[in-house]
Motif scaffolding. Structure first.
Motif, PDB file in Angstrom:
ATOM      1  N   PRO A 155      14.163  21.745 -28.349  1.00 30.03           N
ATOM      2  CA  PRO A 155      14.600  20.604 -29.169  1.00 30.03           C
ATOM      3  C   PRO A 155      15.783  20.956 -30.083  1.00 30.03           C
ATOM      4  O   PRO A 155      16.694  20.153 -30.261  1.00 30.03           O
ATOM      5  CB  PRO A 155      13.354  20.243 -29.979  1.00 30.03           C
ATOM      6  CG  PRO A 155      12.206  20.701 -29.135  1.00 30.03           C
ATOM      7  CD  PRO A 155      12.697  21.953 -28.477  1.00 30.03           C
ATOM      8  N   GLY A 156      15.788  22.164 -30.621  1.00 24.65           N
ATOM      9  CA  GLY A 156      16.905  22.597 -31.462  1.00 24.65           C
ATOM     10  C   GLY A 156      18.199  22.729 -30.665  1.00 24.65           C
ATOM     11  O   GLY A 156      19.275  22.377 -31.141  1.00 24.65           O
ATOM     12  N   VAL A 157      18.074  23.226 -29.428  1.00 19.55           N
ATOM     13  CA  VAL A 157      19.243  23.347 -28.553  1.00 19.55           C
ATOM     14  C   VAL A 157      19.777  21.957 -28.228  1.00 19.55           C
ATOM     15  O   VAL A 157      20.986  21.705 -28.308  1.00 19.55           O
ATOM     16  CB  VAL A 157      18.892  24.113 -27.248  1.00 19.55           C
ATOM     17  CG1 VAL A 157      20.045  24.085 -26.268  1.00 19.55           C
ATOM     18  CG2 VAL A 157      18.487  25.552 -27.569  1.00 19.55           C
ATOM     19  N   GLU A 158      18.876  21.041 -27.872  1.00 18.10           N
ATOM     20  CA  GLU A 158      19.297  19.677 -27.553  1.00 18.10           C
ATOM     21  C   GLU A 158      19.968  19.002 -28.745  1.00 18.10           C
ATOM     22  O   GLU A 158      20.965  18.295 -28.592  1.00 18.10           O
ATOM     23  CB  GLU A 158      18.100  18.854 -27.067  1.00 18.10           C
ATOM     24  CG  GLU A 158      17.613  19.279 -25.702  1.00 18.10           C
ATOM     25  CD  GLU A 158      16.360  18.551 -25.269  1.00 18.10           C
ATOM     26  OE1 GLU A 158      15.595  18.055 -26.128  1.00 18.10           O
ATOM     27  OE2 GLU A 158      16.131  18.488 -24.039  1.00 18.10           O
ATOM     28  N   GLN A 159      19.436  19.243 -29.923  1.00 17.35           N
ATOM     29  CA  GLN A 159      20.009  18.671 -31.141  1.00 17.35           C
ATOM     30  C   GLN A 159      21.424  19.223 -31.371  1.00 17.35           C
ATOM     31  O   GLN A 159      22.334  18.475 -31.708  1.00 17.35           O
ATOM     32  CB  GLN A 159      19.109  19.008 -32.326  1.00 17.35           C
ATOM     33  CG  GLN A 159      19.342  18.202 -33.553  1.00 17.35           C
ATOM     34  CD  GLN A 159      18.287  18.499 -34.620  1.00 17.35           C
ATOM     35  OE1 GLN A 159      17.700  19.569 -34.655  1.00 17.35           O
ATOM     36  NE2 GLN A 159      18.055  17.533 -35.487  1.00 17.35           N
ATOM     37  N   ALA A 160      21.600  20.521 -31.160  1.00 16.29           N
ATOM     38  CA  ALA A 160      22.915  21.141 -31.348  1.00 16.29           C
ATOM     39  C   ALA A 160      23.913  20.608 -30.321  1.00 16.29           C
ATOM     40  O   ALA A 160      25.082  20.360 -30.645  1.00 16.29           O
ATOM     41  CB  ALA A 160      22.805  22.660 -31.231  1.00 16.29           C
ATOM     42  N   ILE A 161      23.453  20.383 -29.091  1.00 18.50           N
ATOM     43  CA  ILE A 161      24.325  19.830 -28.053  1.00 18.50           C
ATOM     44  C   ILE A 161      24.781  18.424 -28.449  1.00 18.50           C
ATOM     45  O   ILE A 161      25.973  18.111 -28.372  1.00 18.50           O
ATOM     46  CB  ILE A 161      23.615  19.799 -26.677  1.00 18.50           C
ATOM     47  CG1 ILE A 161      23.436  21.238 -26.147  1.00 18.50           C
ATOM     48  CG2 ILE A 161      24.395  18.941 -25.672  1.00 18.50           C
ATOM     49  CD1 ILE A 161      22.544  21.329 -24.929  1.00 18.50           C
ATOM     50  N   LYS A 162      23.843  17.597 -28.884  1.00 16.99           N
ATOM     51  CA  LYS A 162      24.197  16.237 -29.302  1.00 16.99           C
ATOM     52  C   LYS A 162      25.208  16.261 -30.449  1.00 16.99           C
ATOM     53  O   LYS A 162      26.152  15.477 -30.471  1.00 16.99           O
ATOM     54  CB  LYS A 162      22.952  15.456 -29.726  1.00 16.99           C
ATOM     55  CG  LYS A 162      22.092  15.019 -28.581  1.00 16.99           C
ATOM     56  CD  LYS A 162      20.859  14.270 -29.055  1.00 16.99           C
ATOM     57  CE  LYS A 162      19.958  13.932 -27.877  1.00 16.99           C
ATOM     58  NZ  LYS A 162      18.703  13.322 -28.318  1.00 16.99           N
ATOM     59  N   LYS A 163      24.988  17.172 -31.391  1.00 18.29           N
ATOM     60  CA  LYS A 163      25.885  17.289 -32.544  1.00 18.29           C
ATOM     61  C   LYS A 163      27.287  17.673 -32.099  1.00 18.29           C
ATOM     62  O   LYS A 163      28.274  17.079 -32.544  1.00 18.29           O
ATOM     63  CB  LYS A 163      25.327  18.313 -33.530  1.00 18.29           C
ATOM     64  CG  LYS A 163      26.088  18.394 -34.828  1.00 18.29           C
ATOM     65  CD  LYS A 163      25.406  19.343 -35.800  1.00 18.29           C
ATOM     66  CE  LYS A 163      26.160  19.397 -37.102  1.00 18.29           C
ATOM     67  NZ  LYS A 163      25.532  20.349 -38.046  1.00 18.29           N
ATOM     68  N   LEU A 164      27.387  18.642 -31.198  1.00 20.14           N
ATOM     69  CA  LEU A 164      28.700  19.071 -30.696  1.00 20.14           C
ATOM     70  C   LEU A 164      29.364  17.981 -29.861  1.00 20.14           C
ATOM     71  O   LEU A 164      30.582  17.781 -29.963  1.00 20.14           O
ATOM     72  CB  LEU A 164      28.569  20.352 -29.866  1.00 20.14           C
ATOM     73  CG  LEU A 164      28.322  21.630 -30.650  1.00 20.14           C
ATOM     74  CD1 LEU A 164      28.045  22.800 -29.704  1.00 20.14           C
ATOM     75  CD2 LEU A 164      29.510  21.956 -31.534  1.00 20.14           C
ATOM     76  N   GLU A 165      28.585  17.290 -29.040  1.00 17.16           N
ATOM     77  CA  GLU A 165      29.145  16.227 -28.213  1.00 17.16           C
ATOM     78  C   GLU A 165      29.632  15.053 -29.041  1.00 17.16           C
ATOM     79  O   GLU A 165      30.580  14.380 -28.674  1.00 17.16           O
ATOM     80  CB  GLU A 165      28.125  15.768 -27.168  1.00 17.16           C
ATOM     81  CG  GLU A 165      27.939  16.775 -26.065  1.00 17.16           C
ATOM     82  CD  GLU A 165      26.872  16.355 -25.059  1.00 17.16           C
ATOM     83  OE1 GLU A 165      26.055  15.439 -25.364  1.00 17.16           O
ATOM     84  OE2 GLU A 165      26.845  16.938 -23.970  1.00 17.16           O
ATOM     85  N   SER A 166      28.976  14.800 -30.156  1.00 18.65           N
ATOM     86  CA  SER A 166      29.398  13.679 -30.995  1.00 18.65           C
ATOM     87  C   SER A 166      30.719  13.980 -31.716  1.00 18.65           C
ATOM     88  O   SER A 166      31.428  13.068 -32.113  1.00 18.65           O
ATOM     89  CB  SER A 166      28.309  13.350 -32.025  1.00 18.65           C
ATOM     90  OG  SER A 166      28.184  14.379 -32.992  1.00 18.65           O
ATOM     91  N   LYS A 167      31.050  15.274 -31.850  1.00 13.28           N
ATOM     92  CA  LYS A 167      32.325  15.661 -32.484  1.00 13.28           C
ATOM     93  C   LYS A 167      33.507  15.442 -31.543  1.00 13.28           C
ATOM     94  O   LYS A 167      34.618  15.227 -31.998  1.00 13.28           O
ATOM     95  CB  LYS A 167      32.288  17.128 -32.899  1.00 13.28           C
ATOM     96  CG  LYS A 167      31.400  17.394 -34.088  1.00 13.28           C
ATOM     97  CD  LYS A 167      31.470  18.861 -34.483  1.00 13.28           C
ATOM     98  CE  LYS A 167      30.580  19.151 -35.673  1.00 13.28           C
ATOM     99  NZ  LYS A 167      30.622  20.566 -36.047  1.00 13.28           N
ATOM    100  N   SER A 168      33.274  15.509 -30.241  1.00 13.07           N
ATOM    101  CA  SER A 168      34.398  15.390 -29.307  1.00 13.07           C
ATOM    102  C   SER A 168      34.603  14.018 -28.770  1.00 13.07           C
ATOM    103  O   SER A 168      34.125  13.054 -29.110  1.00 13.07           O
ATOM    104  CB  SER A 168      34.227  16.342 -28.140  1.00 13.07           C
ATOM    105  OG  SER A 168      32.939  16.284 -27.583  1.00 13.07           O
TER     106      SER A 168
END
Length: 173
Positions: free
Chosen positions: A160-173
């Motif tokens: 879940p932490g990995v998925e959250q970090a992915i979403k956070k990074l994807e929302s920046k781009s």
């Protein structure tokens, strides 16, 4: 700076860039090497700026090539996966699939990558690894990771932490 000097500098810098390890060399080192080869002072501001432009252009072209190659690899993997599906080689999710060594193939991430569960020296391992074909057999490469059951449990707990970090990074781009 005259055009003949510009051409000589550019050719020399490009020769150096093509033969050196780009991970270990700096622009300053390239400029120094070119300066020695040419017998010219390339630390003078206009020449320094010119060398920087040549280096940046070269690096941008190399990056574009890497991205194009990566895109080609993805396309190739997708085409190979489509062919396998058409040939009926990929088993349905309800069937268990085993490799030549008898290891359970949990899933295929791509044509070359897969997740397997294996027993190695009495320990259960989850492996995420790249494979290559040789004489009709699919063999593992050193590119990948094998996790013990304990490491897998830790990894799984943190997904879940990995998925959250992915979403956070994807929302920046």
């Amino acid at each position: 700076m005259d055009s003949e000097t510009s051409i000589r500098i550019e050719e020399t810098v490009l020769d150096i860039l093509k033969t050196c390890n780009l991970e270990e060399v700096s622009e300053q080192k390239i400029r120094r090497m070119a300066s020695e080869k040419l017998g010219l002072d390339l630390s003078e501001p206009t020449r320094k700026k010119f060398v920087r432009q040549v280096v940046e252009k070269f690096l941008a072209e190399e990056q574009a090539k890497r991205e194009a190659n990566a895109a080609d690899e993805v396309k190739e993997e997708e085409e190979e996966e489509d062919e396998e599906e058409e040939d009926g080689k990929v088993k349905s999710s309800g069937d268990k699939e085993y490799d030549d060594e008898g290891d359970l193939i949990v899933c295929r991430l791509s044509h070359k990558r897969r997740v397997t569960v294996t027993d190695f020296r009495g320990k259960t391992l989850v492996s995420i690894r790249e494979y290559y074909s040789k004489e009709g057999k699919e063999l593992p490469t050193s590119k990948g990771i094998s996790l013990t059951a304990e490491q897998w449990a830790t990894f799984k707990k943190n997904i879940p932490g990995v998925e959250q970090a992915i979403k956070k990074l994807e929302s920046k781009s």
